[in-house]
Scaffold this motif. Structure first.
Motif, PDB file in Angstrom:
ATOM      1  N   PHE A  14       0.826  -1.204   0.000  1.00 59.80           N
ATOM      2  CA  PHE A  14       0.000   0.000   0.000  1.00 59.80           C
ATOM      3  C   PHE A  14       0.862   1.257   0.000  1.00 59.80           C
ATOM      4  N   ASP A  15       0.474   2.198  -0.821  1.00 64.29           N
ATOM      5  CA  ASP A  15       1.166   3.484  -0.898  1.00 64.29           C
ATOM      6  C   ASP A  15       0.519   4.437   0.102  1.00 64.29           C
ATOM      7  N   LEU A  83      -5.141   6.821   0.538  1.00 62.36           N
ATOM      8  CA  LEU A  83      -4.603   5.459   0.536  1.00 62.36           C
ATOM      9  C   LEU A  83      -4.693   4.873  -0.866  1.00 62.36           C
ATOM     10  N   LYS A  84      -3.588   4.275  -1.315  1.00 66.14           N
ATOM     11  CA  LYS A  84      -3.565   3.647  -2.643  1.00 66.14           C
ATOM     12  C   LYS A  84      -2.921   2.264  -2.540  1.00 66.14           C
ATOM     13  N   VAL A  85      -3.391   1.371  -3.381  1.00 60.29           N
ATOM     14  CA  VAL A  85      -2.748   0.065  -3.530  1.00 60.29           C
ATOM     15  C   VAL A  85      -1.770   0.221  -4.691  1.00 60.29           C
ATOM     16  N   LYS A 119      -9.737  -3.027   4.626  1.00 62.33           N
ATOM     17  CA  LYS A 119     -11.137  -2.795   4.268  1.00 62.33           C
ATOM     18  C   LYS A 119     -11.245  -1.812   3.102  1.00 62.33           C
ATOM     19  N   ILE A 120     -10.554  -0.693   3.197  1.00 67.24           N
ATOM     20  CA  ILE A 120     -10.603   0.324   2.141  1.00 67.24           C
ATOM     21  C   ILE A 120     -10.101  -0.244   0.818  1.00 67.24           C
ATOM     22  N   THR A 121      -9.054  -1.042   0.875  1.00 62.65           N
ATOM     23  CA  THR A 121      -8.459  -1.590  -0.355  1.00 62.65           C
ATOM     24  C   THR A 121      -9.123  -2.892  -0.812  1.00 62.65           C
ATOM     25  N   LYS A 122     -10.106  -3.351  -0.045  1.00 65.74           N
ATOM     26  CA  LYS A 122     -10.841  -4.586  -0.367  1.00 65.74           C
ATOM     27  C   LYS A 122      -9.899  -5.788  -0.535  1.00 65.74           C
ATOM     28  N   THR A 123      -8.937  -5.899   0.386  1.00 65.39           N
ATOM     29  CA  THR A 123      -7.970  -6.994   0.321  1.00 65.39           C
ATOM     30  C   THR A 123      -8.002  -7.907   1.550  1.00 65.39           C
ATOM     31  N   SER A 124      -8.917  -7.666   2.460  1.00 69.63           N
ATOM     32  CA  SER A 124      -8.976  -8.448   3.713  1.00 69.63           C
ATOM     33  C   SER A 124      -9.003  -9.949   3.476  1.00 69.63           C
ATOM     34  N   GLU A 125      -9.819 -10.380   2.522  1.00 73.16           N
ATOM     35  CA  GLU A 125     -10.020 -11.811   2.303  1.00 73.16           C
ATOM     36  C   GLU A 125      -8.784 -12.517   1.753  1.00 73.16           C
TER      37      GLU A 125
END
Length: 172
Positions: A14-15, A83-85, A119-125
């Motif tokens: 994450f950036d 926040l950026k991926v 959560k914001i980046t939708k990467t939790s899973e």
């Protein structure tokens, strides 16, 4: 054979450079003399070490707990907008997970902010475990987080890779 991939979060997946810069700039405007100069290069020097170490260096004239709270309270507002991926990270993580790798995060960031990031980046899973500075495990460069994850998944050191962007990650 490698089975476990341990990722650092900020600067690796994450950036968060803009978030960090804006937060430090705000703290400087509030707690340092008005003519104190701060730039992006200066704030980049705080990537890697635990937040407490950076705050001790810069704001030693204030109580550490107070300044950590100020930092964490102020940084919240920048996550939604800044926040950026990093490019292609999500696709690469999905492919690694499909290939059977166990994906984990080991970060010096606190649990609340780390979970918010996911959560914001939708990467939790994508991640099987998240180990943070809030979990009572010594922060990088101490290897305790890595050792904890190896034990949790009953793996040997040569079955894991730590992936990060700072000297602290490499030392761990």
């Amino acid at each position: 054979m490698v089975k476990l991939l341990i990722f650092d979060a900020d600067g690796t997946l994450f950036d968060t450079d803009e978030i960090i810069f804006k937060t430090w700039k705000e703290l400087f405007s509030l707690y340092k003399p008005k003519d104190t100069f701060i730039d992006r290069e200066f704030t980049r020097s705080f990537s890697g070490p635990p937040l407490s170490e950076s705050i001790k260096k810069v704001f030693s004239e204030y109580p550490l707990d107070f300044m950590i709270k100020e930092y964490t309270d102020r940084t919240k507002k920048y996550y939604a907008s800044d926040l950026k991926v990093f490019d292609h990270v999500v696709e690469v993580l999905q492919k690694l997970k499909e290939k059977g790798y166990i994906l984990t995060i080991l970060t010096s960031k606190n649990r609340e902010r780390t979970l918010e990031t996911l959560k914001i980046t939708k990467t939790s899973e994508l991640f099987s475990s998240v180990v943070t500075s809030s979990d009572g495990i010594k922060e990088k460069p101490n290897p305790d987080g890595i050792l904890y994850l190896l034990k949790k998944y009953n793996l040997k050191i040569d079955e894991a890779i730590m992936i990060g962007d700072t000297f602290s990650d490499a030392q761990a």
